[in-house]
Design an enzyme around this catalytic site. Sequence first.
Site, mmCIF file in Angstrom:
data_model
loop_
_atom_site.group_PDB
_atom_site.id
_atom_site.type_symbol
_atom_site.label_atom_id
_atom_site.label_comp_id
_atom_site.label_asym_id
_atom_site.label_seq_id
_atom_site.Cartn_x
_atom_site.Cartn_y
_atom_site.Cartn_z
ATOM 1 N N PRO A 1 2.722 -17.675 -20.310
ATOM 2 C CG PRO A 1 2.250 -15.581 -19.440
ATOM 3 C CD PRO A 1 3.290 -16.628 -19.471
ATOM 4 N N PRO A 2 0.681 -17.263 -23.326
ATOM 5 C CG PRO A 2 -1.476 -17.593 -24.114
ATOM 6 C CD PRO A 2 -0.711 -17.288 -22.875
ATOM 7 C CD GLU B 1 4.231 -8.095 -4.492
ATOM 8 O OE1 GLU B 1 5.108 -8.631 -3.781
ATOM 9 O OE2 GLU B 1 3.094 -8.589 -4.653
ATOM 10 C CG ASP C 1 0.441 -11.767 0.910
ATOM 11 O OD1 ASP C 1 1.213 -12.521 0.296
ATOM 12 O OD2 ASP C 1 0.209 -10.590 0.577
HETATM 13 P P1 ADP Z 1 4.590 -18.684 -27.520
HETATM 14 O O1 ADP Z 1 5.114 -19.923 -28.151
HETATM 15 O O2 ADP Z 1 5.129 -18.450 -26.145
HETATM 16 O O3 ADP Z 1 3.113 -18.562 -27.542
HETATM 17 P P2 ADP Z 1 5.916 -17.505 -29.719
HETATM 18 O O4 ADP Z 1 7.289 -18.014 -29.515
HETATM 19 O O5 ADP Z 1 5.105 -18.199 -30.727
HETATM 20 O O6 ADP Z 1 5.128 -17.445 -28.352
HETATM 21 O O7 ADP Z 1 6.008 -15.942 -30.031
HETATM 22 C C1 ADP Z 1 5.261 -15.344 -31.043
HETATM 23 C C2 ADP Z 1 6.016 -14.217 -31.672
HETATM 24 O O8 ADP Z 1 6.149 -13.134 -30.774
HETATM 25 C C3 ADP Z 1 7.435 -14.585 -32.038
HETATM 26 O O9 ADP Z 1 7.492 -15.155 -33.297
HETATM 27 C C4 ADP Z 1 8.140 -13.234 -31.991
HETATM 28 O O10 ADP Z 1 7.978 -12.536 -33.180
HETATM 29 C C5 ADP Z 1 7.411 -12.512 -30.907
HETATM 30 N N1 ADP Z 1 8.103 -12.612 -29.625
HETATM 31 C C6 ADP Z 1 7.618 -13.161 -28.483
HETATM 32 N N2 ADP Z 1 8.505 -13.060 -27.484
HETATM 33 C C7 ADP Z 1 9.610 -12.461 -27.994
HETATM 34 C C8 ADP Z 1 10.876 -12.084 -27.455
HETATM 35 N N3 ADP Z 1 11.201 -12.320 -26.179
HETATM 36 N N4 ADP Z 1 11.764 -11.485 -28.273
HETATM 37 C C9 ADP Z 1 11.442 -11.247 -29.557
HETATM 38 N N5 ADP Z 1 10.280 -11.572 -30.129
HETATM 39 C C10 ADP Z 1 9.350 -12.169 -29.368
HETATM 40 ZN ZN ZN Z 2 1.387 -10.056 -1.017
#
Ligand code: ADP
Ligand code: ZN
Length: 616
Positions: free
Chosen positions: A214-215, A437, A513
């Site tokens: 996810p984003p 679950e 399921d």
């Molecule tokens: P995606 O590409 O999956 O949409 P990004 O890599 O662009 O997400 O993440 C956006 C921002 O969110 C990163 O620059 C960071 O600051 C923060 N972030 C997201 N996941 C993490 C993580 N696992 N650890 C630290 N920071 C994170």
């Molecule tokens: Zn189930």
Amino acid sequence: MQQSDPNQDRRRQRRPFLVSYGIVILIMLLLNAFLFPSILKSQIHEVDYGTFLKMLEENRLKIVQLEDEQIYFIDNEDDVYQTNVIPQDYAIVERLDKAGVSFGRVYRQQGILEYLLTNWILPFLPLILLATWFSRRVTKQMMGEGGMNAMMFGGKSGAKEYVVDDKTGIHFSDVAGQEEAKESLKEIVEFLHDPKKYEEIGAKMPKGALLVGPPGTGKTLLARAVAGEAEVPFFSIAGSEFVEMFVGMGASKVRDLFKQAGEKAPCIVFIDEIDTIGKKRDSGSGIGGNDEREQTLNQLLTEMDGFDATKGVVILAATNRPETLDPALLRPGRFDRRVPVELPDLAGREAILKLHGRKVKLDSGCDFNVVARMTPGASGAELANIVNEAALGAVRHGRSVVTQPDLQEAVDTILAGAQKKNAILSEKEKCIVAYHEVGHALVAALQHHSAPVQKITIVPRTSGALGFTMQVEDGDHALLSKEELLDKIATFTGGRAAEELVFGSVTTGASNDIEQATKLARAMVTRYGMSEDFDMVALETVNGAYLGGDSSLACSETTAAAVDAKVVELVKAQHAKAYALLSENRRKLDEISKYLYERETITGQEFMEILDRKDA
Ligand code: ADP
Ligand code: ZN
Ligand code: MG
């Protein structure tokens, strides 16, 4: 990464646009003034030819000047006149002579410079200006933020190269949680460190890995961390950058990108949001609708097939819509490795909050664990945002450190928006999912023929599942016994059974399921000969199962009805068994569900520990 505000960019680009139009308008005005001098000499009286003749006869004229299309004349009072139209009056010279005025003829003789200016330079000047401005804009765009780098590399692909050194590089330590994703990317880092080692032994690295999730879960961050860890150049380009240019540009950008990457190997090519170019090719694009995108995708596929993986170019791509990708992209030799990047669980959220918390001044009373508990379903990006928002809030309140109430307020602000747009579970829903679950897991564990539970999670998945229970077979099973299959069906029904037992009602959460249990039960009856009624009679023919064909019943209608009844009977029996197992172990069900509710993800080991613990 230097990221500039796109709005500001657009504003910056619009300014030369206005300037060049200003210049064009100014030139038009000058041109006008030049061709129609009357604008400049407004004190000239315009009269008609008749008036001119009349004044001439009345002897009121002093000087007359004949021109190509006008006559200028000055009368005795020194007023200047002009008449516009000249009829073919050949007698004019004679008349002027007779009247005794001084007169002359002026041909508008143009100097060479004037000639060039009016006929060649001025008309084309606006065009030239526009062209210069446009070409400058395009080169600027193509060079991107990479500026010098892009220019050095020909500046065509628009791929920015980030030469990574220890100071600016992102490392795995900058990514909190996501241990599984990091683990599977580590091999790529190893490979980039020393491609020769792999080549010598004859091992082929996967050419590409696809980060799916996810984003805001840190896909882009992870890709950059791989480059940082491996200390190799990092070419990054967004899928959309390939398609926004002119027709045919996308494909040539791809070609160019891979050429550059080949020269820089070992290195990483990162295509962010690959779904913009990687969409299924036949998916109903109108006539010639998406030719450009298809060309680009084809070129990408060609390049991926073409280059030699042993050289050390690794292609990473990210998407949050893997289901829209063209299957050709996922074939062996292309993005054949998938790295799931899921939403963080409780521990992951706390780690991410702590990581970003290091960048702000924190009051000693801040407890990130509490914040993590309040934010189930939040992504890494949202958590990073919460910390930042809290810092902004602290400033607003005139504080010099971030306090717990600031964090609390930030959670409300950030999640209020997020809650609407994606499936952040309510407390009640989370509780139901936890019981569901654990229902699966408990039923599996309480039977003798099920695979051990590896992991239970109630963090929503990319697939849309609200939680899942992972079982891993110990060893390969080519043959499954009837008992094992029955236990499997019971396990599938365990989730729903737990809901019934605890909440007295059921939810839609069991649809998958149900589907799986039905499939299995049907196969037992029709294909595996595992029901007493039908013995070893094949009731189903499989049409080209290898080509993804369907199976169909090869029996009479009455038999088909009997098969259906048998399937229902099978599933019902297992459902009842599961329900009984759970109600016998109600206390364990409650205990483990509560534990899972709090942790969101638990390992099989934790699960077994609680299960084996003697009740107090
Ligand atoms: P995606 O590409 O999956 O949409 P990004 O890599 O662009 O997400 O993440 C956006 C921002 O969110 C990163 O620059 C960071 O600051 C923060 N972030 C997201 N996941 C993490 C993580 N696992 N650890 C630290 N920071 C994170
Ligand atoms: Zn189930
Ligand atoms: Mg991203």
